[in-house]
Design a protein around this motif. Structure first.
Motif, mmCIF file in Angstrom:
data_model
loop_
_atom_site.group_PDB
_atom_site.id
_atom_site.type_symbol
_atom_site.label_atom_id
_atom_site.label_comp_id
_atom_site.label_asym_id
_atom_site.label_seq_id
_atom_site.Cartn_x
_atom_site.Cartn_y
_atom_site.Cartn_z
ATOM 1 N N ASP A 380 0.710 -1.258 0.178
ATOM 2 C CA ASP A 380 0.050 -0.096 -0.025
ATOM 3 C C ASP A 380 0.760 1.283 0.020
ATOM 4 O O ASP A 380 2.211 1.203 0.147
ATOM 5 N N PHE A 381 0.159 2.364 -0.179
ATOM 6 C CA PHE A 381 0.767 3.662 0.019
ATOM 7 C C PHE A 381 0.734 4.268 1.228
ATOM 8 O O PHE A 381 -0.397 4.036 1.820
ATOM 9 N N SER A 400 -7.448 11.610 1.630
ATOM 10 C CA SER A 400 -7.611 10.682 0.895
ATOM 11 C C SER A 400 -6.281 10.095 0.245
ATOM 12 O O SER A 400 -5.663 10.978 -0.086
ATOM 13 N N LEU A 401 -5.832 8.958 0.268
ATOM 14 C CA LEU A 401 -4.685 8.384 -0.334
ATOM 15 C C LEU A 401 -5.005 6.883 -0.788
ATOM 16 O O LEU A 401 -5.212 5.765 -0.546
ATOM 17 N N GLY A 402 -4.736 6.876 -2.175
ATOM 18 C CA GLY A 402 -4.959 5.697 -3.090
ATOM 19 C C GLY A 402 -5.433 5.742 -4.378
ATOM 20 O O GLY A 402 -5.270 6.752 -5.131
ATOM 21 N N LYS A 403 -5.529 4.582 -5.051
ATOM 22 C CA LYS A 403 -6.013 4.524 -6.498
ATOM 23 C C LYS A 403 -7.363 5.126 -6.707
ATOM 24 O O LYS A 403 -8.226 4.632 -6.075
ATOM 25 N N VAL A 404 -7.339 5.867 -7.749
ATOM 26 C CA VAL A 404 -8.635 6.588 -8.117
ATOM 27 C C VAL A 404 -8.691 6.143 -9.811
ATOM 28 O O VAL A 404 -8.032 6.488 -10.571
ATOM 29 N N THR A 405 -9.878 5.551 -10.173
ATOM 30 C CA THR A 405 -10.308 5.272 -11.418
ATOM 31 C C THR A 405 -11.354 6.598 -12.185
ATOM 32 O O THR A 405 -12.158 6.833 -11.284
ATOM 33 N N TYR A 406 -11.130 6.903 -12.913
ATOM 34 C CA TYR A 406 -11.793 8.449 -13.677
ATOM 35 C C TYR A 406 -11.793 8.296 -15.093
ATOM 36 O O TYR A 406 -10.991 7.912 -15.687
ATOM 37 N N ASP A 407 -12.984 8.829 -15.728
ATOM 38 C CA ASP A 407 -12.963 9.097 -17.316
ATOM 39 C C ASP A 407 -12.099 10.109 -17.670
ATOM 40 O O ASP A 407 -12.097 11.180 -17.129
ATOM 41 N N TYR A 443 6.119 4.355 -0.877
ATOM 42 C CA TYR A 443 5.606 3.279 -1.585
ATOM 43 C C TYR A 443 6.847 2.224 -1.815
ATOM 44 O O TYR A 443 7.848 2.577 -1.945
ATOM 45 N N GLU A 444 6.471 0.912 -2.160
ATOM 46 C CA GLU A 444 7.476 0.099 -2.613
ATOM 47 C C GLU A 444 7.237 -0.450 -3.932
ATOM 48 O O GLU A 444 6.356 -0.727 -4.388
ATOM 49 N N LEU A 445 8.382 -0.493 -4.692
ATOM 50 C CA LEU A 445 8.575 -1.080 -6.044
ATOM 51 C C LEU A 445 9.415 -2.406 -5.867
ATOM 52 O O LEU A 445 10.379 -2.533 -5.453
ATOM 53 N N SER A 446 8.744 -3.186 -6.786
ATOM 54 C CA SER A 446 9.519 -4.691 -6.794
ATOM 55 C C SER A 446 9.757 -4.859 -8.281
ATOM 56 O O SER A 446 8.905 -4.644 -9.297
ATOM 57 N N GLU A 447 11.027 -5.270 -8.525
ATOM 58 C CA GLU A 447 11.542 -5.744 -10.182
ATOM 59 C C GLU A 447 10.741 -6.975 -10.711
ATOM 60 O O GLU A 447 10.894 -7.865 -10.147
ATOM 61 N N MET A 448 10.149 -6.574 -11.836
ATOM 62 C CA MET A 448 9.613 -7.880 -12.595
ATOM 63 C C MET A 448 10.508 -8.563 -13.651
ATOM 64 O O MET A 448 10.551 -9.645 -14.016
#
Length: 508
Positions: A380-381, A400-407, A443-448
């Protein structure tokens, strides 16, 4: 002619003077003042036009209905005693005024974009389509009742009803297209025909006898404007910011977090950022093997970073030299490498205001955590806000803190059809009191996959102007704007970018 001159006239000359007065028609403007039917119907027709068709630019979608509604009230007020249909139009016009004032008041606050508030306004708009149609029926029937009263055959008014039903259907299916312009032209002709019906009754000699009123038209106009002003004052003064839960910061640490803290300082982690982090966030960096840091000050008024190089890339200005700028906002970005296996990085974006400015409403941060497919966000953030006053430190979570989906409705999106985007947003309001107003997101990033750089974008949206209507939040501005600069907002766009696969990670 004065009293002295009248007294010197003979009886025959005085009779001739009276005949001249009687035969002389009154001025045209004065004659119109004595035709309340024409005045009332002109108001109703103009009001109907302004409240049915509105333009969505230059705030005309607010101005036109505001003017149209008061015209409807004044027009129907003069005719409400003529028949039951005009009285019905008068009552419905007041219902529409009350709803418009409610919606106007909500749109003057930062809560107008909340999903439940938006749903409430949308439902109210749809429900009012029914009395809107009834009002047009009442207008048609009211005119026909007058036609019958003066001996004319009842006719006209059906085109408006058919047109309105078509508009309702097209609105419900969210129809857009060039055929809308045909409906607009048709509507203009319909209003023109209604105006002809009004002139026809006027020429037939129909006269209205307005009922005595306790409140004048001018008083109603002043009350109406006063209610609008009160709505704006309350919205801007009391509901222009998010409710934040500022609390005194309590010092807390553990032996484990203190040990990790020291390790991070030894690796070059900036202490000013570390001091703002919670013990849990510091512990999450345990096992760090490398720290990379980038810091830059920004002149927000000029919306530019401050550096030592003014012209790069064939003369395009990228940075402002120190002697031409005022440091107002400091961005400090930190990357913390964890372990030596498949790479994991903690990314911290920290901001701090350096000047004593006023904050008029809402602020927001938009994060693009990576621009390459080789990395993914894990977990999470987190983050918080802080400021200092009278020797004490106060802190609050983000609104608020997090992902937001919008048009997305930009030009490209319109060419390709409406598209959807998902971004990470942190929303908040900062106090006008205190100093060192600041915050961070972690936040944390993981290498893919191997071979991809880290590119973490941090877009800070700042409200620099208090006046806007309808009120937008900083997040809503960023979702809908085509530019980084607006009337009330500015977006400072920055990024932490570095390679990870050399002998040592290196800023990009």
């Amino acid at each position: 002619m004065t009293d002295k001159q009248l007294g010197s006239l003979s009886e025959q000359e005085f009779d001739l003077y009276l005949e001249e007065i009687i035969e002389t028609p009154p001025p045209a403007d004065l004659s119109n003042e004595f035709k309340p039917w024409r005045k009332a119907m002109n108001r109703i027709l103009w009001g109907t036009g302004l409240t049915t068709l509105t333009l969505n630019f230059w705030n005309l979608d607010v101005i036109m209905p505001a003017i149209g509604l008061i015209l409807l009230i004044l027009g129907y007020r003069a005719l409400k005693n003529e028949n039951k249909w005009f009285k019905c139009g008068y009552v419905i016009s007041w219902i529409r005024v009350v709803w418009w004032l409610v919606a106007f008041s909500i749109n003057a606050t930062v809560f107008s974009g909340e999903s439940d508030v938006t749903a409430f306004l949308r439902v109210g708009t749809y429900v009012l389509l029914i009395p809107g149609f009834i009002k047009l029926v009442a207008l048609r029937n009211g005119i026909r009742a007058i036609q019958k009263k003066v001996g004319l055959p009842p006719h006209g008014g059906n085109g408006m009803l058919v047109w309105y039903l078509i508009i309702i259907v097209l609105g419900l299916i969210n129809f857009t297209g060039f055929s809308i312009w045909g409906l607009i032209i048709a509507y203009i002709f319909i209003l023109r025909n209604l105006y002809k019906l009004s002139r026809e009754l006027d020429e037939a000699g129909y006269a209205v006898s307005p009922a005595p009123v306790k409140i004048s038209d001018n008083a109603i106009k002043l009350i109406y404007v006063g209610l609008i002003a009160v709505s704006l004052i309350l919205g801007y003064g009391c509901f222009n910011k998010y409710p934040m839960d500022w609390q005194p910061l309590e010092a807390s640490s553990t032996n484990e977090s203190d040990a990790v803290r020291q390790d991070l300082l030894n690796l070059g982690f900036p202490e000013v950022v570390l001091n703002d982090m919670t013990p849990e966030e510091i512990l999450a960096c345990e096992g760090a093997t490398f720290v990379i840091v980038e810091q830059r000050d920004y002149d927000v008024d000029q919306n530019r970073g401050i550096g030592t190089q003014e012209e790069i890339d064939d003369g395009k200005i990228a940075l402002i030299t120190i002697d031409k700028a005022t440091p107002q906002l400091r961005m400090t970005y930190v990357g913390v490498k964890l372990g030596d296996e498949r790479e994991q990085w903690k990314i911290i974006h920290h901001f701090e205001w350096l000047d004593d400015r006023k904050f008029y409403g809402t602020e927001a941060v938009q994060l693009w955590p990576y621009s390459q497919t080789g990395w993914s966000v894990s977990g999470d953030f987190s983050g918080r806000l802080l400021y200092e006053q009278d020797g004490s430190v106060y802190t609050s979570d983000y609104h608020s803190l997090g992902k937001v989906t919008y048009d997305t409705n930009g030009m490209v999106a319109q060419m390709l059809g409406q598209t959807s985007s998902t971004d990470v947003f942190a929303t908040f309001s900062l106090p006008n009191e205190g100093e060192r107003r600041r915050g961070y997101v972690m936040y944390e990033l993981s290498e893919m996959m191997d071979g991809f750089i880290i590119s973490s974008w941090f877009n800070y949206i700042h409200q620099h102007n208090w006046f806007q209507f309808p009120v937008q939040t900083a997040m809503e501005f960023e979702m809908t704007s085509f530019s980084n600069n607006g009337w009330a907002f500015k977006t400072i766009q920055t990024a932490l970018q570095f390679t990870t696969h050399g002998e040592y990670p290196e800023l990009f």
